[in-house]
Every structure is written in C-alpha cells, then in structure tokens.
Design a protein around this motif. Sequence first.
Motif, PDB file in Angstrom:
ATOM      1  N   ARG A 104       0.817  -1.405  -0.036  1.00  0.00           N
ATOM      2  CA  ARG A 104       0.104   0.043  -0.080  1.00  0.00           C
ATOM      3  C   ARG A 104       0.961   1.151  -0.137  1.00  0.00           C
ATOM      4  NH1 ARG A 104      -3.809   0.171  -2.409  1.00  0.00           N
ATOM      5  NH2 ARG A 104      -4.547   1.835  -1.391  1.00  0.00           N
ATOM      6  N   VAL A 105       1.586   1.489  -1.145  1.00  0.00           N
ATOM      7  CA  VAL A 105       2.507   2.703  -1.119  1.00  0.00           C
ATOM      8  C   VAL A 105       2.397   2.775  -2.516  1.00  0.00           C
ATOM      9  CG1 VAL A 105       5.053   3.307  -0.999  1.00  0.00           C
ATOM     10  CG2 VAL A 105       4.119   1.938   0.470  1.00  0.00           C
ATOM     11  N   ASP A 106       2.008   4.216  -3.002  1.00  0.00           N
ATOM     12  CA  ASP A 106       2.079   4.919  -4.305  1.00  0.00           C
ATOM     13  C   ASP A 106       3.391   5.643  -4.442  1.00  0.00           C
ATOM     14  OD1 ASP A 106      -0.594   3.739  -4.386  1.00  0.00           O
ATOM     15  OD2 ASP A 106      -1.151   5.582  -3.951  1.00  0.00           O
ATOM     16  N   VAL A 107       4.196   5.278  -5.560  1.00  0.00           N
ATOM     17  CA  VAL A 107       5.100   5.990  -5.755  1.00  0.00           C
ATOM     18  C   VAL A 107       5.088   6.958  -6.959  1.00  0.00           C
ATOM     19  CG1 VAL A 107       7.726   5.712  -6.607  1.00  0.00           C
ATOM     20  CG2 VAL A 107       6.699   3.857  -5.244  1.00  0.00           C
ATOM     21  N   VAL A 108       5.335   8.004  -6.608  1.00  0.00           N
ATOM     22  CA  VAL A 108       5.056   9.132  -7.585  1.00  0.00           C
ATOM     23  C   VAL A 108       6.337   9.727  -8.163  1.00  0.00           C
ATOM     24  CG1 VAL A 108       4.130  11.716  -7.944  1.00  0.00           C
ATOM     25  CG2 VAL A 108       2.936   9.914  -6.357  1.00  0.00           C
ATOM     26  N   LEU A 109       6.583   9.720  -9.576  1.00  0.00           N
ATOM     27  CA  LEU A 109       8.041  10.040 -10.050  1.00  0.00           C
ATOM     28  C   LEU A 109       7.955  11.447 -10.850  1.00  0.00           C
ATOM     29  CD1 LEU A 109       7.690   6.729 -10.814  1.00  0.00           C
ATOM     30  CD2 LEU A 109      10.246   7.048 -10.196  1.00  0.00           C
ATOM     31  N   LEU A 110       8.415  12.311 -10.434  1.00  0.00           N
ATOM     32  CA  LEU A 110       8.664  13.525 -11.229  1.00  0.00           C
ATOM     33  C   LEU A 110       9.843  13.591 -12.241  1.00  0.00           C
ATOM     34  CD1 LEU A 110       7.950  16.265  -8.107  1.00  0.00           C
ATOM     35  CD2 LEU A 110       6.256  14.811  -9.639  1.00  0.00           C
ATOM     36  N   HIS A 111      10.332  14.543 -12.653  1.00  0.00           N
ATOM     37  CA  HIS A 111      11.445  14.492 -13.598  1.00  0.00           C
ATOM     38  C   HIS A 111      12.078  15.655 -13.647  1.00  0.00           C
ATOM     39  CE1 HIS A 111       9.297  17.396 -16.445  1.00  0.00           C
ATOM     40  NE2 HIS A 111       8.204  16.660 -16.195  1.00  0.00           N
ATOM     41  N   GLY A 112      13.380  15.754 -14.317  1.00  0.00           N
ATOM     42  CA  GLY A 112      14.304  16.812 -14.545  1.00  0.00           C
ATOM     43  C   GLY A 112      13.927  17.574 -15.826  1.00  0.00           C
TER      44      GLY A 112
END
Length: 242
Positions: free
Chosen positions: A65-73
């Motif tokens: 129950r973990v949501d990984v949110v990936l941003l970017h450069g």
Amino acid sequence: MSRYQAALLGLGLLFMLLLYIGLPGPPERTSQLWGDLNSTVLSGFTPGSSPIFYREVRPLHQARRVDVVLLHGKAFNSRTWEQLGTLKLLSQRGYRAVALDLPGFGNSAPSEEASSEAGRAELLARVLQELGVQNGVLVSPSLSGRYALPFLTRSHHQLRGFVPIAPTSTQNYTQEQLRAVTTPTLILYGELDHGLARESLRQLRHLPKHSVVKLHNAGHACYLHQPQDFHRALLSFLDHLP
C-alpha cells in the motif's frame, strides 16, 4: 440548390455540430502489457483546472500500500520512467507507480500556478489528491525540486517517503525547515555530479531521517547512467519503509 435540399443540408450540419459538442473527450487509455504481468497501464490528464498528464502502472492486486510518484528533470518527462523500465519494475514488485509531466513539459501545458513556490506546492498537492495517491513516496530529480521541496516542507506528513536526486532549490530552505521534516528520505546522487549534487547534499543532510546512496560512474542524471544500481537502491528503500 432547392429550398428543400438547403434545409436538409442545414439540418445535417446542425446534427453533426450537436453530435460533436456532445462527444466526450479522449478516454483514458487502459491496456494490458508485458505478457503475463498482472498490471493495468493507464495514461491521461488529471481532471483539475490545470490538467497534468500522467502515466500509471498498477498491479491488479496491489501487494504494497505505497504509491510511488515520479517527477522529472528539465530535459525529461514522464516517458523517461517508462523507457527506463522503472514503472514496470515497481509494478512487478507490487507498487503502484505514477509518473507526471510537470507543467510545460511533455503533454502538460504551462500553468500560471507554477510561477510561485506556494502555487507549485498547491498544484502538486491537488494532483496527488486527484490521483488518489495514498502513502505516497515522491521521487524528485533535479528541476522537480521546485515542486517537491515546497510540498515537502508544507505537507511532509502526507508522504510515506521522499527520494531526492540532486534536486534544485534546496538553498531556498533553512536548516530549521528541513529539520522539521519527519519523512524517511533516501538521498541519491551520482559521484560525477560535482555541481548540483554537492549543493543539494549539503542542504538535505539536515533532514533528520535520511540515508545517502552515491551511484558510482554516474553523473547528474544518475538513474540513466546506472539504472540497475538506481533501481536496486530505490527498491531497497521502498521495501524497508516503516
């Protein structure tokens, strides 16, 4: 053309106009990929006033129950994490993974809201809410620090974890602000990044619950230069979150 033909043509054009107006927008794409992997792959825009494009991969039976949110450069967008295999890998390990196009990048239009620190923090908070992110872990390389850090210092209680990768804007926050953040943090950087990595590391060490991983033979975009080492460090951090 007779009046009768003109009337029929007018009715036809009116019908086509009404049909066009009544049609819904492009549907969110849903597909099954990667053979027997039990995952759902989604992409689309958030429904808010400043729509943000996202790519998402979620296991049909989410084990963690973990949501990984990936941003970017600055030179990248959400597709980077798809091409690198990060979305697929996280899903295989039971995590829901969401990659965003920040305003003005990829498929997301520029946003007036992104012109201020408070606006960027609010925009990110709203996007996470619209996507139903729970127990979120925020992965923030380089430029995306302009969004992640103001959100972190204001709303760190909403995050399960934080993974900064030589983020920008660390100099905008005091030691006291950073020491108040209780979110477990994995500081990642490439050993060949002699600029931003050193500056951000000096500041981020004030976060009380941090660990540091240096990726060897890797520069600023260390996740591209050493993807296996990056994924290994990220998964280890996620798997051991309290």
